[in-house]
Motif scaffolding. Structure first.
Motif, mmCIF file in Angstrom:
data_model
loop_
_atom_site.group_PDB
_atom_site.id
_atom_site.type_symbol
_atom_site.label_atom_id
_atom_site.label_comp_id
_atom_site.label_asym_id
_atom_site.label_seq_id
_atom_site.Cartn_x
_atom_site.Cartn_y
_atom_site.Cartn_z
ATOM 1 N N ILE A 391 0.830 -1.211 0.000
ATOM 2 C CA ILE A 391 0.000 0.000 0.000
ATOM 3 C C ILE A 391 0.865 1.262 0.000
ATOM 4 C CG2 ILE A 391 -1.522 1.332 1.501
ATOM 5 C CD1 ILE A 391 -2.781 -1.402 2.191
ATOM 6 N N PHE A 393 0.426 5.622 -0.064
ATOM 7 C CA PHE A 393 -0.357 6.849 -0.163
ATOM 8 C C PHE A 393 0.409 7.894 -0.953
ATOM 9 C CE2 PHE A 393 -2.264 5.121 3.688
ATOM 10 C CZ PHE A 393 -3.577 5.230 3.355
ATOM 11 N N GLN B 333 -6.092 8.271 7.183
ATOM 12 C CA GLN B 333 -4.859 7.661 6.671
ATOM 13 C C GLN B 333 -4.129 6.939 7.794
ATOM 14 O OE1 GLN B 333 -2.907 11.071 5.010
ATOM 15 N NE2 GLN B 333 -4.124 11.040 3.143
ATOM 16 N N ARG B 335 -5.497 5.708 10.566
ATOM 17 C CA ARG B 335 -6.240 4.507 10.959
ATOM 18 C C ARG B 335 -6.015 3.383 9.968
ATOM 19 N NH1 ARG B 335 -12.420 5.122 12.349
ATOM 20 N NH2 ARG B 335 -12.415 7.387 12.264
ATOM 21 N N ILE B 336 -5.991 3.745 8.680
ATOM 22 C CA ILE B 336 -5.830 2.732 7.637
ATOM 23 C C ILE B 336 -4.442 2.102 7.703
ATOM 24 C CG2 ILE B 336 -5.628 2.447 5.132
ATOM 25 C CD1 ILE B 336 -7.946 4.564 4.936
ATOM 26 N N THR B 337 -3.417 2.927 7.879
ATOM 27 C CA THR B 337 -2.069 2.355 7.954
ATOM 28 C C THR B 337 -1.943 1.483 9.205
ATOM 29 O OG1 THR B 337 -1.271 4.397 9.010
ATOM 30 C CG2 THR B 337 -0.942 4.193 6.641
#
Lengths: 394, 400
Positions: A391, A393, B333, B335-337
C-alpha cells in the motif's frame, strides 16, 4: 453532480422552516407535550393545508410525488423544532407500506384520507423479543372462514396514541424468525379485540403497547400478498430510517449551535468559557461530527435506492455513523452546558433526549454496523498475485 | 441533489481511464513496486515520470489551474473523477509542492516574468520544488520564523535554517518564507515570500532520517545566499498573506479520499488472506468493526469533500472548512495504515532494505506496512498540526 435543492424543494424547506419558527417556538412546544394528548391536532390540519401530508405520495392522489430528498427536507426541519406530531410514523412509514403493498382499491381509498389529515396510521410491528429484527414476529394470524383471527402483543408503537388506524404485522406461517410468512393487516384502532396502553416517551413523544385478543380482521384488509410482506417492510423501514437520520441531523445542528452560543456567552474566571482551547477543540469536534452526519445523510439520499443491496448498505451505513455522532454531540452538548445542561427547563436536554432516542429507532449503531458489514465484507477476494504491491499513499 | 455523473462526466471518466491505461509506463510501475518491496527510497525519476507525462497532456498535471497558465482547469466533478481514476490505477502521485502550493501563489500574486519563468516548469515537471516554511523554532507558530533576507542592491542576502524540507535532496527550487523586516509591529508583518534556486551557492541540504528509516525530509541551510530581488513574490513584507493562501490550498488537497478508498479495499484483501482463529481475518467481528468504522468515516468524508467542492464551484474558494478535510483525511490515513499493520500480524516486524539487511521475507503485501504506519504519524503533524486546524476552525468558522 450537485448538492443543491430544486426550486420546489427550496420552497418546501422554507415552508417547513416557517412553520417551525412561527408555530413551534419553544414555549408552544412545551405546552403541547404537557397536554393529555401530547400533540396538537390543529397542527395536523395545518400540515394538510400546507400539503406536507402529501409529500411522499403520487400526484394522482393529491400528493407532491416527492422523493426521499423531499421527506429528508421536512424531517430535518422537524428535527430542529422537535416537532412531536407523528409525521414519520403516519405519513412516511405507514403511508410507505400502503403504497408499496396495497391493492389499487386500498391505495385509492386510503391515501387521500392520509393526505387530507382525516386518518392517521401507525405501524404496530416490533415485539419485545424482536429488538431491531424486522422479521422476528410471533403475533399470530390464523384464517377462519373469511376472517383472520389475530392474537399477540406489539411493543413501543410510535404514533400509536394519535392513530385512527393501525397496520399490524402478523405471522401467518413459518417460524418466529422466518422472513417468509409475515402478513400485514389494516385495522381500525377502535376495533373490538384491540387494547392499547398509551404512554409518553422519555423525549416527550407518545407511543403505545398494543394487545390483540381474538381480533377479527376481514381477508379484504390484508395489505399485500399473504406471507410476503417482509421485503416491503425492509424497504419502507429503510426509507423511514433515512427520515430518522434527517430528523437526527436537524436535532444535532441545534445541539451544536446552541452549545457554541452558550460557550460564547457563559463567563467563568472573567472570560467566556469558549476562549478555552479545551472547549474550542471539543466544539470543533462536535461541528465535524455534525458535518460528517449531514454528508452521510446526503449519501443515503442520493444512492440508487431501488437496488436492495445498495439501499441496505447506504441506510445502515448512515444510521450507524449518525448514531455515533448523536452520542458524541449530545453528550458533549450537555457537558459543555454544565449544570444548565441537566435542567429540564432548558431546551438542550430535550434535544439530547430526542436525538438519543432517534439513535435507537429502527436499529442502533451496533445493529446497523453489523448489517452494513455483512454487505461490505462479503465477497472480498484473497490476494493470490505474488507480485501484489504494498500500500502506498505517496 | 444528484450525485450521478452526467454523460459528459462519464465520457471524461472513460477518457482518463484509457489515458492512464495507455500512458502509465509499466517500467515505472515495476520500478516503484520493486523499491517498495525492498523498502528503498523512490528516485527523482520515479517521482517525476508520471508528472512529466501528464504535463504533456493538456495540463493534466495541474488539474485545478486555469487554462491560461497551462493547467487543465477541470470542473470540481472532473477533479474528483481524475483523482479517483489515478488512485484506482495506483498511479504515482504528482508531488504537491509545485502544482498545489507554489504554482497557485505564483499565478495569483506573481508578476508576468515570474509566471513565464516558473509556471511551465511546474506543469511539465521539469522544475522540482520544495517548501521552505518550517524552522527548528517555528513549527505550528510559523510566523515566528527567523530566517532573514536583507536587501543589498539587487539581491536579498538570505541567512538561516529551514527544516522538514520534504524531498529537498531532489529539488531545483525552493519557495521560502523569510523575514525582511525584523522590527515589524507584529511577527506576521515582516515576512516575505521568496523563490530561491537550489543551486545558489551557500545552500546546503542535510538529510533527516525518520523513524521508518526513510529520508523524506531534510534540513536546508542558507549561508549568505544571494537571491535576485526579482524572485520576490508580490510585495515585500506581505508574504504572510500569500503563505495563508497557500496553506488553505495545501489543506484542500490533503484529504486523500480516493487513495484511502483504494487502501481500504486493499486491507480487506489482506484480511481475507490472513488467518486468525483458524478463519480469514475478514471474518473476525472485532476487525470487521474497525474496517467498517473506517469505511463509513471515509464515505462521510467523501461527501464532505464533494460538498466543499460544490461550494468551491459556486465561487467560494477553499476556506477554513478545508481544515475539516485535513483533520479527518489524515486521521483516516493513520487509521488505515494502522489496520494494515495489524492485519499482517508478525510480518509487521521485518525491516528490510536497510543497511542491516537487504533480505526480503514474508508475503509481498506485508512489506513495510509497519514502516508506513510509523511514517504516517507525520500526517496529523504536517500542514499545520491537527490541533492547529482545530484552532483555525474555532476562530474562523465558529467565531470563538
Amino acid at each position: 453532480m450537485d448538492f443543491d435543492f430544486t426550486e420546489e424543494q427550496t420552497l418546501l424547506e422554507n415552508m417547513v422552516t416557517s412553520f417551525v419558527r412561527d408555530s413551534y417556538p419553544w414555549e408552544v412546544r412545551e405546552a403541547i407535550v404537557k397536554t393529555e394528548e401530547g400533540w396538537k391536532p390543529e397542527n395536523w390540519s395545518q400540515f394538510a393545508e400546507l400539503g406536507l401530508l402529501g409529500v411522499p405520495f403520487a400526484e394522482e392522489f393529491g400528493g407532491l410525488g416527492g422523493s426521499v430528498v423531499d421527506t429528508m427536507i421536512v424531517m430535518e426541519q422537524f428535527g430542529k423544532g422537535l416537532v412531536v406530531e407523528p409525521y414519520m410514523p403516519s405519513v412516511i412509514l405507514s403511508g410507505g407500506l400502503i403504497t408499496s403493498l396495497g391493492s389499487k382499491e386500498q391505495i385509492d381509498s386510503i391515501v387521500p384520507t392520509i393526505i387530507s389529515g382525516e386518518k392517521r396510521y401507525a405501524f404496530a410491528h416490533s415485539e419485545p423479543q424482536s429488538r431491531f429484527d424486522l422479521f422476528d414476529i410471533k403475533l399470530s394470524a390464523s384464517l377462519s372462514g373469511d376472517e383472520y383471527i389475530l392474537n399477540g402483543f406489539k411493543s413501543v408503537v410510535f404514533g400509536g396514541p394519535m392513530a385512527t388506524h393501525l397496520i399490524i404485522s402478523a405471522r401467518t406461517s413459518g417460524e418466529q424468525r422466518d422472513k417468509e410468512g409475515i402478513t400485514l393487516f389494516l385495522v381500525d384502532k377502535n376495533a373490538e379485540g384491540i387494547t392499547t396502553q398509551d404512554y409518553p416517551t422519555i423525549d416527550e413523544y407518545r407511543a403505545s403497547e398494543v394487545v390483540l385478543e381474538n381480533l377479527k380482521v376481514s381477508k379484504d384488509m390484508v395489505l399485500g400478498e399473504v406471507g410476503k410482506a417482509y421485503d416491503a417492510i425492509d424497504e419502507v423501514v429503510d426509507k423511514a430510517t433515512i427520515a430518522v437520520c434527517a430528523e437526527a441531523v436537524g436535532a444535532l445542528q441545534v445541539l451544536k449551535d446552541s452549545t457554541i452560543d452558550y460557550c460564547k456567552n457563559r463567563k467563568q474566571f472573567g472570560q467566556p468559557i469558549g476562549k478555552n482551547q479545551s472547549i474550542q477543540h471539543r466544539l470543533v469536534d462536535m461541528m465535524i461530527e455534525y458535518e460528517q452526519s449531514k454528508s452521510i445523510l446526503y449519501m443515503a439520499c442520493t444512492v440508487d435506492l431501488s437496488d436492495a443491496t445498495e439501499r441496505r448498505k447506504a441506510v445502515s451505513g448512515a444510521k450507524a455513523r449518525i448514531g455515533k455522532a448523536i452520542k458524541f454531540v449530545g453528550e458533549n452538548a450537555i457537558q459543555l452546558h454544565g449544570g444548565m445542561g441537566m435542567v429540564d427547563e432548558y431546551m438542550v436536554s430535550h434535544y439530547f433526549k430526542r436525538a438519543t432516542m432517534l439513535g435507537i429507532l429502527f436499529g442502533n449503531e451496533d445493529y446497523h454496523m453489523k448489517r452494513y458489514s455483512e454487505i461490505t465484507q462479503a465477497d472480498v477476494i484473497k490476494i493470490t498475485d505474488a507480485k501484489a504491491s504494498s500500500i502506498a499513499f505517496n | 441533489m444528484d450525485t450521478t455523473f452526467s454523460p459528459e462526466d462519464v465520457k471524461f471518466q472513460q477518457e482518463v481511464r484509457s489515458f492512464i491505461h495507455t500512458n502509465y509506463p509499466n517500467t515505472l510501475r515495476e520500478s516503484i513496486a520493486n523499491k517498495r518491496k525492498k523498502g528503498e527510497e523512490l528516485t527523482k525519476d520515479d517521482l517525476t515520470t508520471w508528472h512529466k507525462i501528464l504535463g504533456k497532456h493538456n495540463g493534466w498535471s495541474a488539474p485545478g489551474w486555469p487554462k491560461k497558465y497551462g493547467g487543465a482547469e477541470f470542473t470540481p466533478t472532473q477533479k474528483y473523477i481524475f483523482e479517483q481514476e489515478c488512485a484506482r490505477s495506483e498511479c504515482q502521485i504528482v508531488m504537491p509542492f509545485g502544482v498545489n502550493m507554489c504554482g497557485p501563489v505564483v499565478y495569483t500574486f506573481g508578476n508576468e516574468e515570474q509566471k513565464a519563468q516558473h509556471l511551465p516548469g511546474i506543469i511539465s515537471g521539469e522544475q522540482f520544488w520544495c517548501q521552505g516554511y518550517s524552522e527548528p523554532g517555528s513549527g505550528s507558530d510559523l510566523a515566528s520564523l527567523k530566517t532573514t533576507a536583507v536587501r543589498e542592491g539587487d539581491y536579498y542576502i538570505v541567512n538561516g535554517q529551514k527544516t522538514w524540507t520534504t524531498l529537498a535532496q531532489h529539488a531545483d527550487w525552493i519557495f521560502c518564507l523569510v523575514r525582511t523586516n525584523p522590527d515589524a509591529a507584529k511577527p506576521q508583518e515582516g515576512i516575505s515570500f521568496l523563490l530561491i534556486d537550489m543551486k545558489t551557492p551557500g545552500i546546503s541540504v542535510r538529510p533527516i532520517y525518520l523513524m521508518d528509516g526513510t529520508n523524506e525530509v531534510n534540513e536546508t541551510w542558507f549561508d549568505n545566499v544571494k537571491v535576485p530581488v526579482e524572485n520576490l513574490i508580490g510585495e515585500e513584507n506581505k508574504g504572510w498573506t500569500y503563505a495563508k493562501f497557500l496553506l488553505a490550498h495545501e489543506r484542500a488537497g490533503i484529504a486523500g479520499v480516493a487513495r484511502s478508498k483504494k487502501a481500504i479495499e486493499r486491507i480487506k484483501q489482506i484480511a481475507a488472506t490472513e488467518m486468525s482463529y483458524g478463519e480469514p481475518l475478514i471474518q473476525d467481528p472485532a476487525f470487521i468493526r474497525k474496517i467498517a468504522d473506517a469505511e463509513l468515516e471515509l464515505t462521510a468524508l467523501e461527501y464532505t469533500e464533494l460538498r466543499t467542492l460544490a461550494k468551491d464551484a459556486a465561487g467560494k474558494g477553499p476556506g477554513a472548512e478545508s481544515s475539516i478535510l485535513k483533520i479527518k483525511g489524515t486521521d483516516l490515513q493513520q487509521r488505515i495504515t494502522e489496520l494494515c499493520m495489524e492485519a499482517v500480524g508478525y510480518y509487521a516486524n521485518p525491516h528490510t532494505g536497510t543497511t542491516l539487511s537487504n533480505e526480503y521475507v514474508g508475503p509481498d503485501y506485508a512489506t513495510n506496512l509497519s514502516g508506513t504506519y510509523f511514517n504516517f504519524r507525520k500526517a496529523s503533524i504536517y500542514g499545520g498540526s491537527n490541533e492547529i486546524q482545530r484552532n483555525i476552525i474555532a476562530k474562523m468558522v465558529l467565531g470563538l
